[in-house]
Design a protein around this motif. Structure first.
Motif, PDB file in Angstrom:
ATOM      1  N   TYR A   6      19.879  77.038  15.824  1.00 61.35           N
ATOM      2  CA  TYR A   6      20.818  77.145  14.703  1.00 61.35           C
ATOM      3  C   TYR A   6      21.767  78.309  14.955  1.00 61.35           C
ATOM      4  CZ  TYR A   6      17.312  74.158  12.554  1.00 61.35           C
ATOM      5  OH  TYR A   6      16.434  73.122  12.287  1.00 61.35           O
TER       6      TYR A   6
ATOM      7  N   VAL B  52      24.311  77.467   8.580  1.00 61.63           N
ATOM      8  CA  VAL B  52      24.000  77.392  10.014  1.00 61.63           C
ATOM      9  C   VAL B  52      24.315  75.984  10.504  1.00 61.63           C
ATOM     10  CG1 VAL B  52      22.224  79.196  10.033  1.00 61.63           C
ATOM     11  CG2 VAL B  52      21.583  76.831   9.506  1.00 61.63           C
ATOM     12  N   GLU B  53      24.731  75.906  11.755  1.00 63.14           N
ATOM     13  CA  GLU B  53      24.922  74.585  12.371  1.00 63.14           C
ATOM     14  C   GLU B  53      23.719  74.268  13.249  1.00 63.14           C
ATOM     15  OE1 GLU B  53      27.856  72.074  15.416  1.00 63.14           O
ATOM     16  OE2 GLU B  53      28.433  74.106  14.785  1.00 63.14           O
ATOM     17  N   ALA B  54      23.136  73.085  13.040  1.00 60.52           N
ATOM     18  CA  ALA B  54      21.986  72.647  13.842  1.00 60.52           C
ATOM     19  C   ALA B  54      22.490  72.100  15.176  1.00 60.52           C
ATOM     20  CB  ALA B  54      21.198  71.588  13.088  1.00 60.52           C
TER      21      ALA B  54
ATOM     22  N   ALA C 100      16.585  69.005  10.636  1.00 60.61           N
ATOM     23  CA  ALA C 100      17.428  70.071  10.097  1.00 60.61           C
ATOM     24  C   ALA C 100      17.233  70.214   8.590  1.00 60.61           C
ATOM     25  CB  ALA C 100      18.891  69.786  10.438  1.00 60.61           C
TER      26      ALA C 100
ATOM     27  N   VAL D 119      22.913  73.739   5.826  1.00 58.64           N
ATOM     28  CA  VAL D 119      22.754  73.348   7.221  1.00 58.64           C
ATOM     29  C   VAL D 119      23.797  72.292   7.543  1.00 58.64           C
ATOM     30  CG1 VAL D 119      21.015  71.577   6.713  1.00 58.64           C
ATOM     31  CG2 VAL D 119      21.130  72.586   8.998  1.00 58.64           C
TER      32      VAL D 119
ATOM     33  N   PRO E 255      23.182  80.492  19.456  1.00 55.29           N
ATOM     34  CA  PRO E 255      22.216  79.614  18.781  1.00 55.29           C
ATOM     35  C   PRO E 255      20.824  80.240  18.797  1.00 55.29           C
ATOM     36  CG  PRO E 255      23.678  78.320  20.150  1.00 55.29           C
ATOM     37  CD  PRO E 255      23.976  79.752  20.464  1.00 55.29           C
TER      38      PRO E 255
ATOM     39  N   PRO F 166      14.432  78.801  14.862  1.00 52.85           N
ATOM     40  CA  PRO F 166      14.285  78.873  13.396  1.00 52.85           C
ATOM     41  C   PRO F 166      13.759  80.211  12.900  1.00 52.85           C
ATOM     42  CG  PRO F 166      13.470  76.782  14.216  1.00 52.85           C
ATOM     43  CD  PRO F 166      13.768  77.619  15.415  1.00 52.85           C
TER      44      PRO F 166
END
Length: 632
Positions: free
Chosen positions: A387, A401-403, A441, A460, A613, A616
């Protein structure tokens, strides 16, 4: 049965094939243990008595049959020398049968030039084999070549042997003509696929046993560009004439570069493999330059117009060129390499030749291996998510956040999305993979929310391929996943590329509208690189524009700014805000870039300036830091 020494032939064969007429002078002083030589000296030209018969009755009933038979025959002793020959045998060899007495049968029937055949012949004479049958080529004294069927077998008693030599030239010629028809293309009269592969296999095998050769092999695999259009518009008759004309030009190229065109003898072989596909085989290649020269010659020759039945046609060709060491190469492997290279030539623009590149081929093989294992990898749990924070440029805190999916491949290690997402879209596995990413996600976002109920929740953002919209019920999938994970819809953002969203109509537009009505945010990813049809922005249920990183790259330095990039970004941000949209800038790598983006009103930023990135558990720490990315 005792083993005999065969006169006139040591253990190593090597006499020149053909007919050698023996001298009429009788040999002296060569009497063997059984007195065969003495017996033959007094019976030249006559059939002798068998061991178990009296001379008066020996062959009494068979003498006439032997001499009048149309089948060429000769009686041999245990040494392989002729005792008697019938007139048909003499006629076949163009000599008086009496002159053949004492001649070595192996010389007359060419049984000594082939080591395996010579061994088999000796096995019969020594009593260890019952019969020999073979086909040989003899040269008649008059000059013509004869194909004969040779047979050798023992007579009763085991001390004498019958040799038969039947002329099969007519049958051989007929079979040769039939084979020629079977092995040649009727349209171009070139060798066909069967003969080509026979010649190719022979060339690869010979390269391992001929030290005088180069030990290399070359192949040009050629396909005409646009030939189907000729057949479809002008008819197959004109198409066949074009193929025949192409064959003639290719054969002339082979001759000019050192081969014999379509001749199946040694030299460059030109063959039609089927349709509009041709192959040019180079045995004992002198190297890549030689094969490349042949390919260029073929390319130039075919680019000249063809005049056929009042039609002036222009065609081109794509050629795959392979040149390599023959050792360790198989016919299948060589053709696969040639086919792959031909595909590259077409992919690169046609009307060209392309040389086989092992590195490029390895990349293709890797792509194929990845493509074939994508679906099973989802079931095996080989994918994971990282993420990357989306940070507010005004307050410096992470808002979402971008998965980003990663493939932990057992052979190739951890792979980034650019290595497999396009493959997944091509083979359709993006639907299963996309559904897994979406569910994983959403489940993780809900877990963060439950773990830190007092913290400001992060939304997300998940990438969605356009094929997911067409090939699955995306609305139902999203609704089901949100219900199963209990994630509020406003904490989910779906990113679609500009080229997928712009111009959407029908089902895609309905799906986007349904998702927006559900409360899910829709973002256009990589905005500014696709259609850029701004009129659609007012009609689509879009919440966010993500500016492509190429615009931000112009903000790298205060000393050398790119005014055009800043002007474009400022205009896009202003337009988006007027339409009620927020703007995220991708690939933010420096504080200077962030400052300038903040100054022109950009809402959020994403890039290595804030964080790479993260797994988690690092996002959990980010929540503990109140969304501040200073330590990331």
């Amino acid at each position: 049965m005792r083993e005999r020494a065969v006169s006139g032939h040591p253990d190593r064969p090597g006499r020149t094939p053909g007919v050698t007429l023996p001298s009429v002078t009788e040999r002296k002083g060569t009497t063997n243990e059984s007195g065969v030589r003495a017996e033959r000296q007094g019976t030249a030209g006559r059939l002798p008595a068998l061991a178990h018969e009296s001379p008066a009755t020996a062959f009494g009933d068979y003498r006439a049959a032997f001499h009048s038979a149309r089948l060429p025959m000769a009686l041999l002793d245990g040494d392989g020398l002729i005792i008697a020959a019938n007139p048909a045998f003499g006629e076949l060899l163009g000599t008086d049968p009496g002159r053949l007495t004492s001649a070595a049968a192996a010389d007359l029937a060419d049984l000594g030039s082939d080591p395996r055949l010579w061994t088999a012949y000796r096995e019969v004479l020594c009593g260890r084999s019952d019969r020999l049958r073979c086909t040989r080529r003899l040269k008649h004294p008059a000059g013509q070549t004869l194909w004969v069927e040779v047979g050798v077998e023992p007579l009763p008693g085991g001390e004498r042997f019958l040799l038969t030599v039947a002329d099969s030239s007519d049958r051989h010629d007929l079979l040769a003509r039939v084979r020629h028809l079977q092995m040649h293309d009727p349209v171009t009269r070139l060798p066909n696929r069967a003969l080509f592969f026979e010649r190719l296999s022979s060339a690869l095998e010979a390269a391992s046993f001929e030290p005088s050769g180069t030990g290399r092999i070359g192949l040009c695999y050629l396909d005409l560009d646009g030939f189907k259009a000729v057949n479809d518009t002008l008819g197959h008759r004109v198409g066949d004439r074009l193929l025949s004309a192409v064959a003639q030009r290719l054969s002339r190229c082979a001759e000019r570069t050192g081969g014999r065109g379509g001749d199946a003898s040694r030299g460059h072989l030109v063959a039609r493999l089927g349709g509009d596909e041709f192959a040019l085989l180079v045995e004992n290649s002198a190297g890549t330059d030689q094969v490349a020269e042949l390919a260029q010659c073929a390319l130039d020759a075919l680019q000249q117009p063809f005049d056929l039945a009042g039609q002036r046609l222009s065609v081109s060709a794509s050629i795959g060129v392979v040149e390599r060491t023959a050792a360790g190469t198989t016919a299948t492997g060589l053709m696969q390499a040639a086919d792959t290279t031909l595909y590259w030539a077409k992919e690169d623009g046609k009307a060209r030749w392309t040389l086989f590149d092992p590195e490029r081929n390895a990349h293709r093989m890797t792509r194929q291996a990845l493509s074939s294992t994508l679906r099973p990898a989802v079931d095996r749990g080989e994918f994971t998510l990282e993420y990357q924070p989306l940070v507010g440029l005004g307050n410096g805190r992470a808002e979402g956040v971008e998965a980003l999916v990663r493939w932990r491949h057992p052979q190739f290690g951890t792979l980034a999305p650019n290595r497999f997402i396009a493959l997944a879209e091509e083979n359709g596995s993006i639907v299963e993979l996309g559904r897994w990413v979406l569910e994983a996600a959403c489940r993780q976002a809900r877990a963060w929310q439950l773990e830190r109920p007092a913290a400001r929740p992060l939304f997300v953002s998940v990438n969605v391929a356009v094929r997911q919209v067409w090939d699955s019920d995306l609305v139902a999938d999203v609704a089901g996943i949100l219900a199963a994970t209990e994630l509020p819809p406003e904490l989910l953002q779906l990113e679609l590329t500009e080229s997928a969203v712009m111009g959407s109509a029908g089902r895609p537009l309905q799906a986007l509208q349904a998702l927006s009505d559900m409360g899910v945010r829709i973002a256009i990813d990589d905005f500014g690189t696709g259609y850029s049809n701004l009129a659609y922005l007012s009609r689509l249920p879009v919440s966010v524009l993500k500016l492509d990183g190429t615009f931000v790259s112009g903000f790298r330095s205060q000393e050398h700014p790119n005014p055009a990039d800043e002007t474009i970004v400022e205009a896009l941000v202003s337009l988006a805000h007027r339409l009620g949209l927020t703007v995220t800038a991708e690939c933010v790598e420096s504080a200077e870039q962030a400052a300038r983006l903040r100054r022109i009103g950009c809402d959020t930023g994403q890039g290595w300036l804030y964080a790479r990135p993260l797994p988690p558990e690092r996002i959990t720490a980010l929540l503990d830091a109140d969304g501040r990315t200073d330590d990331f």
